[in-house]
Design an enzyme around this catalytic site. Structure first.
Site, short mmCIF file in Angstrom:
data_model
loop_
_atom_site.label_atom_id
_atom_site.label_comp_id
_atom_site.label_asym_id
_atom_site.label_seq_id
_atom_site.Cartn_x
_atom_site.Cartn_y
_atom_site.Cartn_z
CB THR A 27 -1.43 4.42 -0.87
OG1 THR A 27 -0.42 5.66 -0.95
CG2 THR A 27 -1.39 3.86 -1.64
CB CYS A 28 -1.75 1.05 3.29
SG CYS A 28 -0.11 0.82 3.03
CB ALA A 29 -6.25 4.20 4.02
#
Length: 166
Positions: A59-61
């Site tokens: 999700t962060c990526a």
């Protein structure tokens, strides 16, 4: 203190995001060249703070990729991707992905950014990392928009964040 969830399990942050209309707290973070960067370096620009636990999660990526894609549509805006990851990890990720429309910054040295923005997890498996959030700062340094993402594995609302800089 804000409460969010991680895969449905409650976890807490040390505070709350700055209020809309308030002066954005200053900060000093480390870029991928190991230089100190401050909010003052972006004075006079619209700034999107894309804040997340670690670029090494899906999700962060995805949020870094999405803001990188959208940033090119807003030349008067800078997107700062902020986590407690080491600058080397952020440089590796952005280099491998060819992401050059965002600026990667790390809160690894002091953790003060997370404390000042109310985003440091105080418990749970991500304790001491940063909660997923977006803060938009206008050209005068005032907070124009905030989003504390309620479920940590969810992506932020890109549309609302980008509308705040339009």
């Amino acid at each position: 203190m804000a409460q969010v969830t991680l895969k449905g399990n409650p976890i807490n942050t040390n505070g709350n995001l700055p209020e809309k209309g308030s002066q954005a707290p200053g900060f000093q973070l480390t870029n991928t060249s190991l230089e100190t960067v401050s909010l003052n370096d972006y004075k006079g620009k619209k700034v999107i703070l894309n804040i997340f636990p670690s670029v090494d999660t899906g999700t962060c990526a995805a949020s870094v990729r999405q803001f990188n894609k959208k940033a090119s549509e807003h030349p008067d805006t800078v997107v700062l991707c902020i986590s407690r990851d080491l600058p080397f990890a952020m440089a590796r990720f952005c280099g491998a992905e060819g992401l050059d429309n965002v600026v990667s910054l790390s809160d690894f040295k002091t953790g003060q950014f997370g404390k000042d923005y109310g985003l440091e997890f105080t418990d749970g498996p991500l304790q001491n990392l940063l909660s997923r959030a977006v803060v938009v700062i206008d050209e005068s340094g005032k907070v124009a928009y905030t989003e504390q993402v309620a479920e940590t594995v969810d992506e932020p609302n890109y549309t609302s964040a980008l509308e705040a800089v339009s």
